[in-house]
Design a protein around this motif. Structure first.
Motif, PDB file in Angstrom:
ATOM      1  N   ASP A 186      11.186  59.444  23.784  1.00  0.00           N
ATOM      2  CA  ASP A 186      11.895  60.721  23.874  1.00  0.00           C
ATOM      3  C   ASP A 186      13.375  60.541  23.565  1.00  0.00           C
ATOM      4  O   ASP A 186      14.121  61.518  23.505  1.00  0.00           O
ATOM      5  N   VAL A 187      13.806  59.293  23.370  1.00  0.00           N
ATOM      6  CA  VAL A 187      15.223  58.983  23.172  1.00  0.00           C
ATOM      7  C   VAL A 187      15.361  57.909  22.101  1.00  0.00           C
ATOM      8  O   VAL A 187      14.452  57.097  21.901  1.00  0.00           O
ATOM      9  N   TYR A 188      16.544  57.887  21.443  1.00  0.00           N
ATOM     10  CA  TYR A 188      16.726  57.036  20.271  1.00  0.00           C
ATOM     11  C   TYR A 188      18.117  56.419  20.265  1.00  0.00           C
ATOM     12  O   TYR A 188      19.056  56.954  20.858  1.00  0.00           O
ATOM     13  N   GLU A 189      18.220  55.314  19.564  1.00  0.00           N
ATOM     14  CA  GLU A 189      19.465  54.549  19.583  1.00  0.00           C
ATOM     15  C   GLU A 189      20.622  55.298  18.943  1.00  0.00           C
ATOM     16  O   GLU A 189      21.769  55.168  19.386  1.00  0.00           O
ATOM     17  N   HIS A 190      20.341  56.081  17.904  1.00  0.00           N
ATOM     18  CA  HIS A 190      21.419  56.764  17.180  1.00  0.00           C
ATOM     19  C   HIS A 190      21.116  58.262  17.068  1.00  0.00           C
ATOM     20  O   HIS A 190      21.106  58.816  15.959  1.00  0.00           O
ATOM     21  N   GLU A 191      20.861  58.896  18.172  1.00  0.00           N
ATOM     22  CA  GLU A 191      20.527  60.331  18.158  1.00  0.00           C
ATOM     23  C   GLU A 191      21.642  61.143  17.499  1.00  0.00           C
ATOM     24  O   GLU A 191      22.820  60.841  17.690  1.00  0.00           O
ATOM     25  N   PRO A 192      21.270  62.172  16.710  1.00  0.00           N
ATOM     26  CA  PRO A 192      19.922  62.689  16.488  1.00  0.00           C
ATOM     27  C   PRO A 192      19.144  61.982  15.370  1.00  0.00           C
ATOM     28  O   PRO A 192      18.045  62.410  15.037  1.00  0.00           O
ATOM     29  N   LYS A 193      19.697  60.909  14.818  1.00  0.00           N
ATOM     30  CA  LYS A 193      18.969  60.172  13.790  1.00  0.00           C
ATOM     31  C   LYS A 193      17.885  59.320  14.456  1.00  0.00           C
ATOM     32  O   LYS A 193      18.100  58.752  15.518  1.00  0.00           O
ATOM     33  N   VAL A 194      16.752  59.238  13.797  1.00  0.00           N
ATOM     34  CA  VAL A 194      15.648  58.408  14.258  1.00  0.00           C
ATOM     35  C   VAL A 194      15.327  57.401  13.158  1.00  0.00           C
ATOM     36  O   VAL A 194      15.280  57.759  11.971  1.00  0.00           O
ATOM     37  N   HIS A 195      15.146  56.167  13.532  1.00  0.00           N
ATOM     38  CA  HIS A 195      14.845  55.103  12.575  1.00  0.00           C
ATOM     39  C   HIS A 195      13.683  55.549  11.675  1.00  0.00           C
ATOM     40  O   HIS A 195      12.637  55.991  12.154  1.00  0.00           O
ATOM     41  N   THR A 196      13.860  55.419  10.378  1.00  0.00           N
ATOM     42  CA  THR A 196      12.854  55.920   9.433  1.00  0.00           C
ATOM     43  C   THR A 196      11.487  55.260   9.640  1.00  0.00           C
ATOM     44  O   THR A 196      10.449  55.902   9.434  1.00  0.00           O
ATOM     45  N   GLU A 197      11.471  54.005  10.053  1.00  0.00           N
ATOM     46  CA  GLU A 197      10.195  53.320  10.262  1.00  0.00           C
ATOM     47  C   GLU A 197       9.466  53.855  11.490  1.00  0.00           C
ATOM     48  O   GLU A 197       8.231  53.824  11.540  1.00  0.00           O
ATOM     49  N   LEU A 198      10.223  54.328  12.479  1.00  0.00           N
ATOM     50  CA  LEU A 198       9.584  54.959  13.636  1.00  0.00           C
ATOM     51  C   LEU A 198       8.980  56.300  13.232  1.00  0.00           C
ATOM     52  O   LEU A 198       7.891  56.672  13.687  1.00  0.00           O
ATOM     53  N   VAL A 199       9.699  57.036  12.385  1.00  0.00           N
ATOM     54  CA  VAL A 199       9.197  58.333  11.920  1.00  0.00           C
ATOM     55  C   VAL A 199       7.914  58.150  11.116  1.00  0.00           C
ATOM     56  O   VAL A 199       6.955  58.927  11.256  1.00  0.00           O
ATOM     57  N   LYS A 200       7.863  57.115  10.290  1.00  0.00           N
ATOM     58  CA  LYS A 200       6.703  56.901   9.426  1.00  0.00           C
ATOM     59  C   LYS A 200       5.496  56.337  10.171  1.00  0.00           C
ATOM     60  O   LYS A 200       4.360  56.490   9.733  1.00  0.00           O
ATOM     61  N   ASN A 201       5.744  55.683  11.301  1.00  0.00           N
ATOM     62  CA  ASN A 201       4.675  54.990  12.020  1.00  0.00           C
ATOM     63  C   ASN A 201       3.918  55.960  12.921  1.00  0.00           C
ATOM     64  O   ASN A 201       4.445  56.428  13.928  1.00  0.00           O
ATOM     65  N   GLU A 202       2.677  56.259  12.573  1.00  0.00           N
ATOM     66  CA  GLU A 202       1.904  57.234  13.343  1.00  0.00           C
ATOM     67  C   GLU A 202       1.443  56.685  14.697  1.00  0.00           C
ATOM     68  O   GLU A 202       0.892  57.433  15.511  1.00  0.00           O
ATOM     69  N   ASN A 203       1.672  55.402  14.947  1.00  0.00           N
ATOM     70  CA  ASN A 203       1.389  54.842  16.266  1.00  0.00           C
ATOM     71  C   ASN A 203       2.525  55.110  17.254  1.00  0.00           C
ATOM     72  O   ASN A 203       2.449  54.679  18.406  1.00  0.00           O
ATOM     73  N   VAL A 204       3.536  55.800  16.798  1.00  0.00           N
ATOM     74  CA  VAL A 204       4.672  56.138  17.663  1.00  0.00           C
ATOM     75  C   VAL A 204       4.681  57.639  17.896  1.00  0.00           C
ATOM     76  O   VAL A 204       4.741  58.433  16.954  1.00  0.00           O
ATOM     77  N   LEU A 205       4.609  58.024  19.153  1.00  0.00           N
ATOM     78  CA  LEU A 205       4.672  59.424  19.554  1.00  0.00           C
ATOM     79  C   LEU A 205       6.131  59.766  19.826  1.00  0.00           C
ATOM     80  O   LEU A 205       6.752  59.169  20.708  1.00  0.00           O
ATOM     81  N   LEU A 206       6.682  60.703  19.072  1.00  0.00           N
ATOM     82  CA  LEU A 206       8.114  61.011  19.111  1.00  0.00           C
ATOM     83  C   LEU A 206       8.380  62.396  19.685  1.00  0.00           C
ATOM     84  O   LEU A 206       7.690  63.358  19.339  1.00  0.00           O
ATOM     85  N   LEU A 207       9.403  62.498  20.513  1.00  0.00           N
ATOM     86  CA  LEU A 207       9.927  63.778  20.988  1.00  0.00           C
ATOM     87  C   LEU A 207      11.442  63.770  20.807  1.00  0.00           C
ATOM     88  O   LEU A 207      12.077  62.707  20.893  1.00  0.00           O
ATOM     89  N   PRO A 208      12.059  64.930  20.590  1.00  0.00           N
ATOM     90  CA  PRO A 208      13.511  64.985  20.322  1.00  0.00           C
ATOM     91  C   PRO A 208      14.356  65.090  21.591  1.00  0.00           C
ATOM     92  O   PRO A 208      15.057  66.063  21.804  1.00  0.00           O
ATOM     93  N   HIS A 209      14.315  64.065  22.434  1.00  0.00           N
ATOM     94  CA  HIS A 209      15.065  64.038  23.695  1.00  0.00           C
ATOM     95  C   HIS A 209      14.868  65.363  24.447  1.00  0.00           C
ATOM     96  O   HIS A 209      15.819  66.076  24.749  1.00  0.00           O
TER      97      HIS A 209
END
Length: 333
Positions: free
Chosen positions: A273-296
């Motif tokens: 739910d949180v990221y190192e450089h919000e609001p940017k999310v690492h592109t590899e995390l975005v592409k990886n469908e094994n990662v469930l992402l929420l925008p903080h």
């Protein structure tokens, strides 16, 4: 704007759901409310020109509009300020807590009002990450029924390791134990939790938690000692196929190290739910469908935001009444 009254500046996002309570605060303490929607530091510091701002209701959106704080300018500009009440549990957007303390400015956060919503988010991320729900949903949207998504794993019987068994961590632990039939819960804190918080959880050292947990849930504040707490060295110590859940702050994880651990299979999946450089999310995390992402979005609901705003008011009210806040930040305890 009266020069005879003390002022309470309310940053963006903290004057929304509890205007009646703000009005009661103003009447009780004979202060004037100043909702602040400015977009620059110049506008913010102009409010302090008459040295009659006694309190600031502080928010993340407000601080981001100021692009943070130049502490030299802050020191010179806020004469008269006595208390900053932050609207949220994590308070890394506040001015430097140690400088605030040196200046005699009391700072509080709002940990109690976010517990339920953030813990619910952690529960959702844990179930979703372990059951591959993100990959399955993505396949369905592509018109594929299951696609090539591999079989998932259940939380039942697994070991949950909590880094940070505080208020949110304890509520999340209770929800997960009740809902997920976990086998064991262990935790690492700088200091052992009180028995009422610890309950049946086992207190272990950091390395033991890394080596023996099937699920690692982070619920810690961001500070110098927790920045990149999970780095490449930490991931190397974990079980193969570990699941990572983070609702704390993005920079407690070295995001590139997480990307590498996901690519190698060391980390099976992650719920973030949180990221190192919000609001940017690492592109590899975005592409990886094994990662469930929420925008903080742990507190992105009316109920939580209303409680948070009320807790800000409670802290300012307590300070104006007694000289003490209800929930001081840890550096000010």
């Amino acid at each position: 704007m009266s020069s005879t009254k003390k002022l309470v500046v309310i940053m963006r996002g903290a004057y929304v759901n509890c205007k009646d309570k703000w009005a009661q605060l103003a009447e009780k303490h004979n202060v004037e409310l100043v909702p602040f929607e400015g977009t620059s530091s110049d506008e913010f510091y102009q409010l302090f020109a008459k040295k009659n701002v006694v309190a600031v209701g502080h928010t993340v959106p407000g601080a981001k509009r100021l692009k943070g704080y130049d502490m030299d300018r802050f020191r010179k500009s806020v004469d008269g300020l006595e208390v900053m009440a932050h609207m949220g549990a994590g308070y890394d957007t506040l001015p430097d807590p140690h400088v605030l303390k040196e200046m005699g400015i009391v700072a509080s956060n709002a940990p109690n009002s976010v517990m339920e919503a953030t813990a619910n988010t952690a529960l959702y991320l844990t179930i979703g990450a372990m059951r591959n729900f993100n990959a399955l949903a993505a396949a369905l949207r592509r018109g594929e029924w299951f696609g090539d998504v591999p079989l998932a794993i259940e939380p039942e019987g697994r070991t949950l390791g909590i880094i940070g068994l505080g208020g949110i961590g304890a509520v999340a632990r209770d929800k997960m134990q009740s809902a997920l039939s976990l086998g064991k819960v262990q935790y690492y804190n700088r200091r052992r939790a009180e028995p009422a918080v610890e309950k049946e959880s086992e207190y272990v050292d950091f390395d033991t938690l890394l080596r023996t947990s099937d699920i690692i849930f982070l619920s810690i504040p961001l500070n110098n000692s927790t920045h990149h707490l999970l780095n490449a060295e930490a991931f190397a110590k974990m079980k193969d196929g570990v699941v990572i859940i983070n609702t704390a702050r993005g920079p407690v994880i070295d995001e590139q190290a997480l990307v590498d651990a996901l690519a190698s299979g060391k980390v099976l999946s992650a719920g973030l739910d949180v990221y190192e450089h919000e609001p940017k999310v690492h592109t590899e995390l975005v592409k990886n469908e094994n990662v469930l992402l929420l925008p903080h979005s742990g507190t992105h609901c009316i109920d939580a935001r209303t409680k948070m705003e009320a807790e800000v008011i409670e802290n300012i009210d307590a300070y104006l009444s007694t000289g003490k806040v209800v929930s001081p930040i840890s550096e000010h305890v």
